[in-house]
Scaffold this active site. Structure first.
Site, mmCIF file in Angstrom:
data_model
loop_
_atom_site.group_PDB
_atom_site.id
_atom_site.type_symbol
_atom_site.label_atom_id
_atom_site.label_comp_id
_atom_site.label_asym_id
_atom_site.label_seq_id
_atom_site.Cartn_x
_atom_site.Cartn_y
_atom_site.Cartn_z
ATOM 1 N N HIS A 178 3.963 -32.316 -35.508
ATOM 2 C CA HIS A 178 4.707 -31.402 -36.086
ATOM 3 C C HIS A 178 6.365 -31.590 -35.812
ATOM 4 O O HIS A 178 7.027 -31.433 -36.665
ATOM 5 C CB HIS A 178 4.396 -30.158 -35.968
ATOM 6 N N ILE A 205 7.309 -24.655 -29.057
ATOM 7 C CA ILE A 205 7.911 -26.031 -29.832
ATOM 8 C C ILE A 205 7.104 -25.919 -31.261
ATOM 9 O O ILE A 205 7.758 -26.558 -32.006
ATOM 10 C CB ILE A 205 7.399 -27.158 -28.929
ATOM 11 N N ASP A 206 5.905 -25.835 -31.311
ATOM 12 C CA ASP A 206 5.146 -26.072 -32.422
ATOM 13 C C ASP A 206 5.416 -25.023 -33.583
ATOM 14 O O ASP A 206 5.898 -25.553 -34.533
ATOM 15 C CB ASP A 206 3.541 -25.713 -32.210
ATOM 16 N N ASP A 207 5.747 -23.618 -33.093
ATOM 17 C CA ASP A 207 6.386 -22.789 -33.944
ATOM 18 C C ASP A 207 7.647 -23.325 -34.516
ATOM 19 O O ASP A 207 8.119 -23.040 -35.843
ATOM 20 C CB ASP A 207 6.167 -21.338 -33.637
#
Length: 672
Positions: free
Chosen positions: A487, A411-413
């Site tokens: 993010h 999810i972050d990427d």
């Protein structure tokens, strides 16, 4: 002037300066000084930004991606040698190159730490010692004797973590009966049942499944030497320890482990064989195209061992490509040393580099940014993975961290790639927009029920996996975290979804997670500086006013932990000792940048803290435009597994300097 009767000109006599005049002059002088200081700071920032931009552009791969070394600790290198010893594929040149690296990382007291400047760590020291024994270092050599003496002082092998003792059990240096059990029948637990494999975070799941086979098979290869010097008493290598009270959680799981040991002796053979075949099939189905598993080293080494124990020959395509993938994790250094990366971070590094360059003022249609966007677009994952077990109806659309990891996009990427793509003016804007829509839909679908976002999974919050005696190697579940949630919120605001109820739930989650001191916990970066550096830009993007109490508390905290030299730093020990170490440590380029990004988002551009931070970055920059950063500012598992991302020291300072000069993050270009 007019004449008067006394012949004077009529001019008024000079007025004596008043107190208010003096105050006004001081105020004006102070304003001129502040203006001059701002100008000097801005000039320094412009010079540093230009050098950093040139440097970052110069290290892009011709294919469009960036990747810095991902440095962890010597257990990666030691376990690589142990694996080769177990499989009988030792290579003298490779062994010496690995040993050279391991020796170079030893501390003066004979130990090995898991992060730069950290204390000696028992399991890392044991594994490094054994690897050097395999490389031919004599146990009575001074550096080896110091290490073994320290190990004995800490309780010997018996006090080491489970994974270390598993590696030693492979050679008879430890008894399998003295290790916690985790049977392969675990795969048959339904998804609603406690301790089913999807209760574990993806990194633990990938590691545990092959280890259930190893635990069931209990192999022992001939040991090339004894390790008596690593026991406090070689006659009693594993002295008995009392069980925790039966009414405590530790006591419950200790007794469960004893029951699993009994089950190992009476396990129904057909069921056990079927479970191991199912585990093997599970492993093979998750092997990536380049032969790795999940793009990370631990699942790969254990998967190779497990499949080999089930009869897969080393020339079998699965094992051959698996071993070849491990070789690609090796970094050769100028002195001939060989360092093993735990994983590789090209997608993460590329999106962060793109954001940094765009925020620094590189034109949105710059050929290298367009090339980076093209590479990122090609990396979007269009098939389901393990995440779809919890979200079977959700279409894919995420990005992974590594070159090859289609089973586990994160999810972050995905959030950061969207932010990067939207900063680039790509010649095919419809293609970019379609990729962004898929990513936004996927990230929305991966929101946990409490409103936050985790790294890989949804609602992966069971309290039980962390309590298993087997799972003492670090965090094994994947709950929502402030940095990832921030993010995602920042990305959703960037694509115009600020007022979506799901975005607002994410904002509310962030506000509720603020620490009393004003900071936010950093799950994937060290630590409170990273969490706060992630959250404040997200809150600003989501429309939270700079005057909001949460923002003001965070600003006060950051100003309060700024170092005397103007930078910011935070030691990994803040995960263990929050009171002493939160926001405390030697100044680093990446952590100074995170603090600056937070303060700039909070409207503190003209503040003294920002000025000092910017000047620290400018003053510590190297001639080639880069920064040096030996300290570990990344996190795999809080405290248990620390990371030095070698590109962090480049991308985050450039991002912060660019935002200082340009007034904030770059906006999506027209036509993109």
């Amino acid at each position: 002037m007019t004449a008067t009767t006394d012949g004077s000109t009529g001019a008024l006599p000079p007025r004596a300066p008043s107190a208010s005049d003096a105050t006004a002059e001081k105020t004006a002088a102070s304003a001129r000084t502040r203006s001059a200081v701002r100008d000097d700071t801005a000039d320094a920032a412009r010079r540093a930004t230009a050098r950093a931009t040139d440097h970052l552009l110069s290290v892009q791969d011709p294919a469009g991606w960036w990747k810095g070394d991902l440095e962890t600790n010597v257990t990666m290198d030691a376990e690589d040698l142990l694996l080769r010893q177990f499989l009988g594929i030792q290579d003298p040149e490779l062994t010496e190159a690995a040993a050279r690296y391991i020796r170079g990382e030893q501390c003066a007291d004979g130990t090995w730490a898991t992060f730069y400047g950290g204390p000696g760590e028992l399991s890392a020291t044991i594994e490094a010692y054994v690897a050097l024994r395999l490389a031919g270092d004599a146990p009575d050599a001074p550096h080896m004797a110091r290490a073994s003496a320290w190990v004995r002082e800490q309780g010997g092998i018996a006090a080491a973590r489970v994974f270390t003792r598993i590696w030693l059990a492979l050679f008879g240096w430890w008894k399998w009966d003295d290790l916690p059990q985790l049977p392969p029948e675990l795969l048959y637990f339904p998804k609603w049942f406690p301790l089913n494999i999807y209760d574990f975070g993806c990194w633990a799941r990938q590691t545990i499944v092959p280890l259930t086979i190893v635990s069931a098979k209990r192999p022992v290869r001939p040991a090339p030497f004894a390790l008596d010097e690593l026991h406090t008493d070689p006659r009693r290598p594993n002295p008995p320890r009392p069980l925790a009270p039966a009414a405590s959680w530790d006591g419950v799981f200790q007794r469960l482990d004893k029951a699993l040991h009994l089950y190992h002796k009476v396990a129904f053979r057909k069921l056990r064989r079927a479970a191991m075949r199912s585990a093997a099939r599970w492993i093979i189905e998750r092997q990536e195209n380049d032969g790795c598993w999940g793009g990370i080293q631990p699942p790969a080494v254990y998967s190779v061992i497990a499949l080999h124990l089930l009869g897969y020959d080393l020339d079998h395509p699965v094992l051959r490509t698996g071993l070849a993938s491990l070789d690609r994790f090796a970094v050769r250094r100028a002195d001939g040393a060989r360092m093993i990366e735990a994983c590789q971070s090209p997608v993460w590094d590329t999106c962060l580099a793109t954001i940094a360059l765009a925020d620094a003022g590189v034109p949105a249609d710059h050929p290298q940014l367009v090339q980076a966007a093209e590479w990122m677009l090609a990396e979007q994952i269009d098939r389901p993975g393990d995440w779809s077990v919890k979200r079977p109806q959700l279409p894919s659309g995420g990005w992974a961290f590594e070159f090859e990891n289609d089973n586990y996009p994160d999810i972050d990427d995905t959030a950061e790639v969207v932010l990067a793509l939207r900063r680039v003016k790509h010649p095919d804007p419809q293609r970019v927009e379609a990729a962004v829509r898929r990513a936004v839909r996927w990230n929305f679908g991966m929101q946990s029920k409490d409103g936050g976002w985790a790294a890989f999974d949804v609602d992966n919050t069971s309290p039980f996996p962390n309590r298993l005696p087997f799972c003492d190697f670090g965090e094994v579940i994947d709950p929502p975290s402030a940095d990832v949630t921030a993010h995602v919120v920042e990305m959703l605001a960037d694509v115009g979804r600020t007022h979506d109820p799901r975005t607002r739930r994410g904002v509310a989650w962030l506000l509720a997670e603020q620490e009393p001191c004003g900071a936010w916990f950093g799950r994937w970066g060290t630590n409170y500086v990273y969490g706060t550096g992630s959250v404040l830009p997200a809150l600003a993007a989501a429309g939270i006013p700079r005057s909001h109490p949460a923002v003001r508390r965070a600003v006060r905290w950051l100003e309060g932990v700024q170092n005397d030299d103007g930078g910011w730093g935070e030691d990994q020990r803040s995960y263990r000792d929050k009171e002493q170490w939160a926001g405390r440590g030697a100044s680093t380029a990446s952590q100074t940048a995170w603090a600056l990004m937070a303060l700039l988002a909070a409207g503190e551009r003209d503040g003294e803290a920002v000025r000092r931070g910017v000047r620290w970055l400018a003053a510590t920059q190297r001639e080639d435009g880069s920064w040096d950063e030996p300290y570990f500012t990344g996190t795999g598992f809080p405290w248990d597994f620390s990371i030095n991302y070698h590109l962090y020291r480049q991308v985050f300072p450039l991002t912060a300097l660019g935002r200082y000069l340009n007034g904030g993050p770059a906006v999506a270009p027209v036509g993109a």
